[in-house]
Design a protein around this motif. Sequence first.
Motif, PDB file in Angstrom:
ATOM      1  N   LEU A   9       0.622  -1.330   0.070  1.00 22.94           N
ATOM      2  CA  LEU A   9      -0.001  -0.178   0.054  1.00 22.94           C
ATOM      3  C   LEU A   9       0.926   1.243  -0.060  1.00 22.94           C
ATOM      4  CD1 LEU A   9      -2.703  -1.038   2.548  1.00 22.94           C
ATOM      5  CD2 LEU A   9      -3.024  -0.652   0.005  1.00 22.94           C
ATOM      6  N   LYS A  10       1.731   1.193   0.720  1.00 27.77           N
ATOM      7  CA  LYS A  10       2.825   2.490   0.720  1.00 27.77           C
ATOM      8  C   LYS A  10       3.513   2.474  -0.731  1.00 27.77           C
ATOM      9  CE  LYS A  10       5.213   2.681   4.251  1.00 27.77           C
ATOM     10  NZ  LYS A  10       6.463   2.333   5.384  1.00 27.77           N
ATOM     11  N   LYS A  11       4.060   1.342  -1.324  1.00 22.31           N
ATOM     12  CA  LYS A  11       4.318   1.596  -2.856  1.00 22.31           C
ATOM     13  C   LYS A  11       3.395   2.069  -3.679  1.00 22.31           C
ATOM     14  CE  LYS A  11       8.050  -2.315  -2.479  1.00 22.31           C
ATOM     15  NZ  LYS A  11       9.097  -1.185  -2.839  1.00 22.31           N
ATOM     16  N   TYR A  12       2.197   1.760  -3.384  1.00 27.01           N
ATOM     17  CA  TYR A  12       1.165   2.124  -4.191  1.00 27.01           C
ATOM     18  C   TYR A  12       1.012   3.806  -4.135  1.00 27.01           C
ATOM     19  CZ  TYR A  12      -3.734   3.231  -5.871  1.00 27.01           C
ATOM     20  OH  TYR A  12      -4.927   3.675  -6.554  1.00 27.01           O
ATOM     21  N   ALA A  13       1.007   4.292  -2.990  1.00 30.13           N
ATOM     22  CA  ALA A  13       0.961   5.808  -2.814  1.00 30.13           C
ATOM     23  C   ALA A  13       1.937   6.253  -3.142  1.00 30.13           C
ATOM     24  CB  ALA A  13       0.615   5.836  -1.335  1.00 30.13           C
ATOM     25  N   GLN A  14       2.935   5.816  -3.292  1.00 29.85           N
ATOM     26  CA  GLN A  14       4.358   6.446  -3.884  1.00 29.85           C
ATOM     27  C   GLN A  14       4.433   6.207  -5.453  1.00 29.85           C
ATOM     28  OE1 GLN A  14       7.193   4.582  -1.401  1.00 29.85           O
ATOM     29  NE2 GLN A  14       6.868   5.941   0.242  1.00 29.85           N
ATOM     30  N   GLY A  15       3.430   5.336  -5.872  1.00 30.45           N
ATOM     31  CA  GLY A  15       3.494   4.952  -7.465  1.00 30.45           C
ATOM     32  C   GLY A  15       4.613   4.158  -7.851  1.00 30.45           C
ATOM     33  N   ASN A  16       5.137   3.451  -6.797  1.00 29.06           N
ATOM     34  CA  ASN A  16       6.388   2.486  -6.863  1.00 29.06           C
ATOM     35  C   ASN A  16       5.905   1.013  -6.874  1.00 29.06           C
ATOM     36  OD1 ASN A  16       7.996   4.604  -6.807  1.00 29.06           O
ATOM     37  ND2 ASN A  16       8.026   4.565  -4.665  1.00 29.06           N
ATOM     38  N   ASP A  50     -11.293  -0.819 -12.682  1.00 30.33           N
ATOM     39  CA  ASP A  50     -10.055  -0.869 -12.881  1.00 30.33           C
ATOM     40  C   ASP A  50      -9.414  -2.115 -12.110  1.00 30.33           C
ATOM     41  OD1 ASP A  50      -9.847   1.783 -13.967  1.00 30.33           O
ATOM     42  OD2 ASP A  50      -9.402   2.815 -12.147  1.00 30.33           O
ATOM     43  N   VAL A  51     -10.192  -3.082 -11.924  1.00 27.28           N
ATOM     44  CA  VAL A  51      -9.767  -4.441 -11.295  1.00 27.28           C
ATOM     45  C   VAL A  51     -10.333  -5.292 -12.039  1.00 27.28           C
ATOM     46  CG1 VAL A  51      -9.712  -5.722  -9.062  1.00 27.28           C
ATOM     47  CG2 VAL A  51      -9.545  -3.277  -9.006  1.00 27.28           C
ATOM     48  N   LEU A  52      -9.474  -6.467 -12.354  1.00 24.42           N
ATOM     49  CA  LEU A  52      -9.790  -7.534 -12.968  1.00 24.42           C
ATOM     50  C   LEU A  52      -9.466  -8.861 -12.071  1.00 24.42           C
ATOM     51  CD1 LEU A  52     -10.888  -9.201 -15.665  1.00 24.42           C
ATOM     52  CD2 LEU A  52      -8.679  -9.151 -16.368  1.00 24.42           C
ATOM     53  N   TRP A  53     -10.496  -9.692 -12.039  1.00 26.57           N
ATOM     54  CA  TRP A  53     -10.351 -10.813 -11.067  1.00 26.57           C
ATOM     55  C   TRP A  53     -10.344 -12.052 -12.189  1.00 26.57           C
ATOM     56  CZ3 TRP A  53      -9.030 -10.395  -6.142  1.00 26.57           C
ATOM     57  CH2 TRP A  53      -9.423  -9.318  -5.422  1.00 26.57           C
ATOM     58  N   VAL A  54      -9.156 -12.786 -12.149  1.00 29.21           N
ATOM     59  CA  VAL A  54      -9.261 -13.898 -13.228  1.00 29.21           C
ATOM     60  C   VAL A  54      -9.508 -15.237 -12.576  1.00 29.21           C
ATOM     61  CG1 VAL A  54      -8.071 -15.092 -15.149  1.00 29.21           C
ATOM     62  CG2 VAL A  54      -8.173 -12.527 -14.768  1.00 29.21           C
ATOM     63  N   GLU A  55     -10.409 -16.046 -12.670  1.00 28.28           N
ATOM     64  CA  GLU A  55     -10.432 -17.394 -11.965  1.00 28.28           C
ATOM     65  C   GLU A  55     -10.933 -18.284 -12.863  1.00 28.28           C
ATOM     66  OE1 GLU A  55     -11.392 -17.576  -7.595  1.00 28.28           O
ATOM     67  OE2 GLU A  55     -12.710 -15.532  -8.069  1.00 28.28           O
ATOM     68  N   ARG A  56     -10.662 -19.710 -12.786  1.00 27.71           N
ATOM     69  CA  ARG A  56     -10.859 -20.965 -13.473  1.00 27.71           C
ATOM     70  C   ARG A  56     -12.481 -21.035 -13.062  1.00 27.71           C
ATOM     71  NH1 ARG A  56      -9.216 -25.461 -12.219  1.00 27.71           N
ATOM     72  NH2 ARG A  56      -8.617 -24.810 -10.095  1.00 27.71           N
ATOM     73  N   THR A  57     -12.944 -21.859 -14.197  1.00 29.94           N
ATOM     74  CA  THR A  57     -14.513 -22.098 -14.084  1.00 29.94           C
ATOM     75  C   THR A  57     -14.436 -23.470 -13.842  1.00 29.94           C
ATOM     76  OG1 THR A  57     -14.633 -22.256 -16.648  1.00 29.94           O
ATOM     77  CG2 THR A  57     -15.517 -20.195 -15.564  1.00 29.94           C
ATOM     78  N   LEU A  83      -8.292   4.618 -10.383  1.00 29.45           N
ATOM     79  CA  LEU A  83      -6.968   4.355  -9.482  1.00 29.45           C
ATOM     80  C   LEU A  83      -5.891   4.635 -10.422  1.00 29.45           C
ATOM     81  CD1 LEU A  83      -8.321   0.728  -8.356  1.00 29.45           C
ATOM     82  CD2 LEU A  83      -8.821   3.256  -7.337  1.00 29.45           C
ATOM     83  N   LYS A  84      -4.635   4.725  -9.455  1.00 25.34           N
ATOM     84  CA  LYS A  84      -3.390   5.030 -10.001  1.00 25.34           C
ATOM     85  C   LYS A  84      -2.938   3.930 -10.737  1.00 25.34           C
ATOM     86  CE  LYS A  84      -1.841   7.894  -6.207  1.00 25.34           C
ATOM     87  NZ  LYS A  84      -1.011   8.069  -4.774  1.00 25.34           N
ATOM     88  N   LYS A  85      -3.515   2.730 -10.571  1.00 24.54           N
ATOM     89  CA  LYS A  85      -2.969   1.372 -11.351  1.00 24.54           C
ATOM     90  C   LYS A  85      -4.183   0.523 -11.488  1.00 24.54           C
ATOM     91  CE  LYS A  85       1.678   1.097 -10.795  1.00 24.54           C
ATOM     92  NZ  LYS A  85       2.536   0.896 -11.741  1.00 24.54           N
ATOM     93  N   LYS A  86      -4.129   0.022 -12.810  1.00 23.90           N
ATOM     94  CA  LYS A  86      -5.125  -1.118 -12.988  1.00 23.90           C
ATOM     95  C   LYS A  86      -4.672  -2.476 -12.592  1.00 23.90           C
ATOM     96  CE  LYS A  86      -7.858  -0.924 -16.545  1.00 23.90           C
ATOM     97  NZ  LYS A  86      -8.602  -1.093 -17.786  1.00 23.90           N
ATOM     98  N   PHE A  87      -5.502  -3.164 -11.945  1.00 22.73           N
ATOM     99  CA  PHE A  87      -5.035  -4.371 -11.137  1.00 22.73           C
ATOM    100  C   PHE A  87      -5.546  -5.546 -11.646  1.00 22.73           C
ATOM    101  CE2 PHE A  87      -4.626  -1.293  -7.603  1.00 22.73           C
ATOM    102  CZ  PHE A  87      -3.313  -1.633  -7.001  1.00 22.73           C
ATOM    103  N   ILE A  88      -4.623  -6.508 -11.943  1.00 27.91           N
ATOM    104  CA  ILE A  88      -5.174  -8.027 -12.444  1.00 27.91           C
ATOM    105  C   ILE A  88      -4.840  -8.930 -11.620  1.00 27.91           C
ATOM    106  CG2 ILE A  88      -4.834  -9.519 -14.331  1.00 27.91           C
ATOM    107  CD1 ILE A  88      -4.407  -7.372 -16.269  1.00 27.91           C
ATOM    108  N   PHE A  89      -5.597  -9.730 -11.002  1.00 26.76           N
ATOM    109  CA  PHE A  89      -5.472 -11.033 -10.254  1.00 26.76           C
ATOM    110  C   PHE A  89      -5.626 -12.237 -10.805  1.00 26.76           C
ATOM    111  CE2 PHE A  89      -6.607  -7.139  -7.428  1.00 26.76           C
ATOM    112  CZ  PHE A  89      -5.362  -6.920  -6.540  1.00 26.76           C
ATOM    113  N   ILE A  90      -4.765 -13.124 -10.874  1.00 25.65           N
ATOM    114  CA  ILE A  90      -5.025 -14.241 -11.596  1.00 25.65           C
ATOM    115  C   ILE A  90      -4.634 -15.297 -10.444  1.00 25.65           C
ATOM    116  CG2 ILE A  90      -4.188 -16.060 -13.207  1.00 25.65           C
ATOM    117  CD1 ILE A  90      -3.310 -13.827 -14.978  1.00 25.65           C
ATOM    118  N   ASN A  91      -5.919 -15.996 -10.177  1.00 27.23           N
ATOM    119  CA  ASN A  91      -5.955 -17.051  -8.938  1.00 27.23           C
ATOM    120  C   ASN A  91      -5.490 -18.159  -9.646  1.00 27.23           C
ATOM    121  OD1 ASN A  91      -6.155 -17.960  -6.333  1.00 27.23           O
ATOM    122  ND2 ASN A  91      -8.125 -18.332  -6.587  1.00 27.23           N
TER     123      ASN A  91
END
Length: 225
Positions: A9-16, A50-57, A83-91
């Motif tokens: 979260l700190k890195k996100y706030a700092q753009g890092n 801005d958030v994509l959740w990727v899960e198997r069916t 958001l500052k970033k677009k997030f992709i979460f691949i489970n």
Amino acid sequence: MDDLKDNLLKKYAQGNLASVYLAKYPEHTNAVAWAQDFLSSITKLKDHPDVLWVERTEENEYKVESPGILAVFKFLNYRAFELKKKFIFINDAHLLSTIVSNKLLKVFEELPENFCLFLFAPQDQNLLPTVESRAIKVLLPQDLSGVDYDAPLPTYASAQELVASLKKSEDDYLEEKKFIEEALIKTLKSGNFKECSDTLESLKHYQVSDAFNNSKLARLSLLFK
């Protein structure tokens, strides 16, 4: 305290934030729940554009034509909405097919600056070395809050009976490890020094037996007196 979440979260706030993270998680840890908790500190929206959740069916592995994989490539075409970033979460990233993994390698190399991709996989599972080498590896904190240590373990009269039960599971090796881990935790919590000592000695021989690829029956017989 979740030092990893606080650091990210700190890195996100700092753009890092880095472009790609490989987040391994230990037994009893829900990676999706951790990611949702992480995101809740960034946005209160449950379904943020801005958030994509990727899960198997119902697939055994991710394929090129899997809906989640197709969604990733489509998602990359759009800029961040808020958001500052677009997030992709691949489970279950350890279940990416070789073809998909190789396609994602190109994505990793050309990922736009405003994207951050998380690959989630169990701690004891590996991805292709080329995939792992392009990601920053982190380990999610273990969550034991939902573990009931007082619940009785299944009892087996013999190693043969346990092996027969394991064969009925979808992943008998994983279930074998889970049974042994839970049995050890319960023994340690009992506070009986001799019982703990005997269990640890049995596990030492079990580990040697496993390293020499002895049969499952031979390995588990070491745990039955």
